[in-house]
Design a protein around this motif. Sequence first.
Motif, mmCIF file in Angstrom:
data_model
loop_
_atom_site.group_PDB
_atom_site.id
_atom_site.type_symbol
_atom_site.label_atom_id
_atom_site.label_comp_id
_atom_site.label_asym_id
_atom_site.label_seq_id
_atom_site.Cartn_x
_atom_site.Cartn_y
_atom_site.Cartn_z
ATOM 1 N N VAL A 119 31.784 34.210 36.803
ATOM 2 C CA VAL A 119 30.793 35.001 37.546
ATOM 3 C C VAL A 119 31.317 36.397 37.886
ATOM 4 C CG1 VAL A 119 29.489 35.124 39.700
ATOM 5 C CG2 VAL A 119 29.623 32.974 38.449
ATOM 6 N N ARG B 4 32.942 38.475 36.267
ATOM 7 C CA ARG B 4 32.676 39.489 35.243
ATOM 8 C C ARG B 4 31.249 39.462 34.727
ATOM 9 N NH1 ARG B 4 36.499 40.721 30.050
ATOM 10 N NH2 ARG B 4 35.011 41.811 28.737
ATOM 11 N N TYR B 5 30.668 38.268 34.596
ATOM 12 C CA TYR B 5 29.401 38.157 33.867
ATOM 13 C C TYR B 5 28.201 37.763 34.730
ATOM 14 C CZ TYR B 5 32.405 38.234 29.694
ATOM 15 O OH TYR B 5 33.316 38.587 28.731
ATOM 16 N N ARG C 109 40.955 45.261 39.691
ATOM 17 C CA ARG C 109 39.696 45.899 39.298
ATOM 18 C C ARG C 109 39.892 47.380 39.010
ATOM 19 N NH1 ARG C 109 34.380 43.445 40.744
ATOM 20 N NH2 ARG C 109 33.692 45.600 40.893
ATOM 21 N N SER C 110 40.655 48.054 39.878
ATOM 22 C CA SER C 110 40.853 49.489 39.695
ATOM 23 C C SER C 110 41.624 49.797 38.423
ATOM 24 C CB SER C 110 41.636 50.078 40.875
ATOM 25 O OG SER C 110 40.918 49.894 42.055
ATOM 26 N N ARG C 111 42.597 48.947 38.086
ATOM 27 C CA ARG C 111 43.416 49.225 36.913
ATOM 28 C C ARG C 111 42.826 48.638 35.629
ATOM 29 N NH1 ARG C 111 48.857 49.993 36.486
ATOM 30 N NH2 ARG C 111 49.950 50.934 38.259
ATOM 31 N N GLY D 167 39.551 47.219 35.280
ATOM 32 C CA GLY D 167 38.099 47.309 35.135
ATOM 33 C C GLY D 167 37.484 45.963 34.799
ATOM 34 N N GLU D 168 36.529 45.996 33.869
ATOM 35 C CA GLU D 168 35.798 44.778 33.514
ATOM 36 C C GLU D 168 36.624 43.785 32.710
ATOM 37 O OE1 GLU D 168 33.942 47.609 33.697
ATOM 38 O OE2 GLU D 168 32.403 46.966 35.130
ATOM 39 N N ARG D 169 37.858 44.146 32.347
ATOM 40 C CA ARG D 169 38.703 43.157 31.670
ATOM 41 C C ARG D 169 38.971 41.958 32.579
ATOM 42 N NH1 ARG D 169 40.505 48.067 30.531
ATOM 43 N NH2 ARG D 169 40.920 48.688 28.367
ATOM 44 N N ASP E 194 39.765 40.845 26.570
ATOM 45 C CA ASP E 194 39.375 42.096 25.914
ATOM 46 C C ASP E 194 39.147 41.824 24.426
ATOM 47 O OD1 ASP E 194 38.785 44.751 25.520
ATOM 48 O OD2 ASP E 194 40.708 45.526 26.214
ATOM 49 N N MET E 195 38.807 42.888 23.717
ATOM 50 C CA MET E 195 38.496 42.759 22.294
ATOM 51 C C MET E 195 39.743 42.813 21.419
ATOM 52 S SD MET E 195 35.483 42.429 23.068
ATOM 53 C CE MET E 195 34.823 42.066 21.440
ATOM 54 N N LYS F 233 27.521 35.144 45.031
ATOM 55 C CA LYS F 233 26.978 33.800 44.815
ATOM 56 C C LYS F 233 26.244 33.371 46.073
ATOM 57 C CE LYS F 233 30.376 31.823 41.557
ATOM 58 N NZ LYS F 233 31.555 30.934 41.450
ATOM 59 N N PRO G 184 34.127 49.231 39.321
ATOM 60 C CA PRO G 184 35.316 50.083 39.174
ATOM 61 C C PRO G 184 34.902 51.415 38.551
ATOM 62 C CG PRO G 184 35.722 47.870 38.290
ATOM 63 C CD PRO G 184 34.255 47.953 38.603
ATOM 64 N N ARG H 296 33.626 45.686 18.459
ATOM 65 C CA ARG H 296 34.950 46.308 18.498
ATOM 66 C C ARG H 296 35.318 46.797 19.883
ATOM 67 N NH1 ARG H 296 37.733 49.012 14.550
ATOM 68 N NH2 ARG H 296 37.395 48.353 12.397
ATOM 69 N N MET I 177 39.092 52.462 31.927
ATOM 70 C CA MET I 177 39.924 52.818 33.070
ATOM 71 C C MET I 177 41.047 53.776 32.696
ATOM 72 S SD MET I 177 38.032 51.086 34.870
ATOM 73 C CE MET I 177 38.738 51.470 36.469
#
Lengths: 477, 477
Positions: free
Chosen positions: A164, A166-167, A251-253, A255-257, A297-298, B195, B225, B253, B298
């Motif tokens: 949750v 992240r998504y 989160r700051s460093r 991000g969404e990873r 990550d990708m 949540k 972020p 990618r 980031m």
Amino acid sequence: MSMLDFGIQSKSNLIAQLLQVVGTEGVITGESDKRAYEIDWLNKWSGHSSLVVRPANTQQTAEVMRICHANRTPVVVQGGNTGMSGGATPDDSGAQVVLSMTRMNTIREVDSFNNTITVESGVLLAHIQEEAERNNRFFPLSLGSEGSCTIGGNLATNAGGVAVLRYGNTRELTLGIEVVLPDGRIWNGLRALRKDNTGYDLRDLFIGSEGTLGVITAAVLKLHPLPTARSTAWVGAKDIQSLVRLIDACRSRCGERLCAFEMMTHESVALVLQHVTDVSYPLTSDHPVHALIELADMNQEGLANMLESTLEEALDNGDISDAVISASLRQRQNFWKIREGISQAQVRAGKTIKHDIALPISAISDFVSAATAAIGKEQSNARIINFGHIGDGNLHFNVLMPAETDYATMTRNTASLNRVVHDLVHQANGSISAEHGVGQLRRDELRHYKSAVELDLMMCIKQSLDPHQIMNPGKLI
Amino acid sequence: MSMLDFGIQSKSNLIAQLLQVVGTEGVITGESDKRAYEIDWLNKWSGHSSLVVRPANTQQTAEVMRICHANRTPVVVQGGNTGMSGGATPDDSGAQVVLSMTRMNTIREVDSFNNTITVESGVLLAHIQEEAERNNRFFPLSLGSEGSCTIGGNLATNAGGVAVLRYGNTRELTLGIEVVLPDGRIWNGLRALRKDNTGYDLRDLFIGSEGTLGVITAAVLKLHPLPTARSTAWVGAKDIQSLVRLIDACRSRCGERLCAFEMMTHESVALVLQHVTDVSYPLTSDHPVHALIELADMNQEGLANMLESTLEEALDNGDISDAVISASLRQRQNFWKIREGISQAQVRAGKTIKHDIALPISAISDFVSAATAAIGKEQSNARIINFGHIGDGNLHFNVLMPAETDYATMTRNTASLNRVVHDLVHQANGSISAEHGVGQLRRDELRHYKSAVELDLMMCIKQSLDPHQIMNPGKLI
């Protein structure tokens, strides 16, 4: 005619009508055959149904609802029967029909360019995850029961789980739904659109309504890019507020990873090490609290370095005391096995009074201090097993009672400890039902804490969509 | 008493009651002073209000609604008055009260650890973006009018914009709201939780309801972020389907780094170059379609390389014909200036029949072919200006009529071209109202295309929440 007067004559009439719609393979009337649908998997909730109906498609579901509506027969919709709150279990009256959706298990379409998958509500969550992956896509919803729960149940309870952060919840993963209304009409809201503002948001009204407004028969779900690289760490820290600061740093460093940030107290980890086999403690010394942190990550490039430098900074500024980044799949699996072993360990260790709560992340530390003190006063021989998805503010703040505690004591303690914990949650503007649903378990609590205005709005909507109150009576509202 | 009989006596009574609540600074009755609230910024929609009320806080808003409810006075809620569909403009009767929320412009709280900001509905979108950034956070909602639109209007229309691809619409950026109901009761749904499954999703029912169910007075919004690195490209391609494949390649990618994928046809770009100053064409030769692609992350490390290798592959396999990655902020600004100049260029070039549609991304190419052919048959001297947020399926598929077209011809053509375009959208299971709201502009179209079941569900909800139909009559539903 009250529900309890529901006679043999009318019951056999109802069965005859339903048989015409779904055939013999779609109706279960034998007492022993029905049993699996009348008791939940936890053996905590049970009831008696008049019969179990298993429609094969949306049209049959609509016909079934039309007949039940005409007969004013109450209907309990059921998916994989893996709920935590008794939301899909019939009551004791023997008057309720269980509408099992498990035969509607077709994946209707995968649209790769649109990043959507259209599924019927009886499809198992794990099958959706697998089908997404076969198409080089990711369906992020992930929870303990994913091998046996259905997407219909996930939609009905707006299920949460470990991704949750992240998504988002099931609601945020859903673009459209198909619903059979209480009177048997079909609403086709199967849209596969990221933007659609044509009128009221009916979709999100049915999602999370726990079968009290209609029957979700299918859904269009969002697919995400498939992350092909992960980096996972286990850290020990001195207190929860340090972990809250670490979430912020991650989160700051990163991000969404950042896709998982799970917290476990020392007591939770110790319980797993005591009761679950094949796990090994990841660090070399003890710590009051632990976290499992995962980035995805990708590509792998720089991912572990990013996690490492974030944790090094946290070590330097004292927010964590120790950390290890998994060097192998086996090591990562061990981390997750500890986290996911807590439920099993609790079952083996004794009787648990569960709380499925959510708080603003900034309020978690103060809440835990206050709730721990309050429970200590109330129940000195209890152990607090506090763990959860701290990254999205969701705690399973459980109270483990000694194994010898009898039923009457448990019942009494549950009521009083629920009140202690939920009062503090309410004061912090939190939620007493984060991701497990309200069902029967928290229905009275919901009424206790909701404002009169909000209860009235909900009743207004219930009344206008299900005026004869045939949808899952006794649950949620 | 009909609305039109609304007499001088009762009007002065109403004003007297409202004055007691909001004071002289909160009531506007002078004809010329009211005018700014009665005409929208496009000068397309206008009407006459009995008066304009400007409450200073939630309590005043509640009192105003209680009085209007008691008097059965219809109320039009208004934010920055920047809407595209006439949703916040009163009708011609002179009986409607405009409830302007612009005095409620306080940012109530920023909670950095919880990544939330609590704002009143009259706060300008740009101020929320700035406040987020001051706290090293990002509020992703971004659209052309961000300097003058209010978050209340964004919530009422579930606004979209350029960042939906990565972050979602306004609905997905919102955690909680505060609403004054039609009868003046206050629903405090200001939760700051990721949540929370305690009952029906009332929040999302009010979001996007365009002021027809209640007055949103405040909201808790999610902060993200702050991306500190961006890489932006401009590409030319032979057709739309090639761009659809490129979206797929970018997602596979670059994952969630992809934050914008905007499409413009050759005609759209040419129109900007003709009518907007200070822009320069980014490529060296012409192409049938163009895209502006942006990644955000980031840190800068590897970001431009990632975009470059994705585009190189697309050049190799023929999906694009040319590409340039911005080497400076100035170059990036030029890309965006072309994209954002299309609206202005259309105004200068003639009269536009606008379509704000969304489609499954996989259906866009076929739709554009069919719609282009159909419009060509219907209106041979029109130019199609097709552009939009193709990454989330949203097209502004506009038809530019010659500047000399008269009013009667425009009206006739609008109706017939709307039908042509919307029929094809409907066949492709798309949306005829993606992000600009329904308002007055698309109300009849909505009724034309929605199923009877869906219209009935919406009417049911409207009736149960606003039984006296005082909230924004004549809009949306």
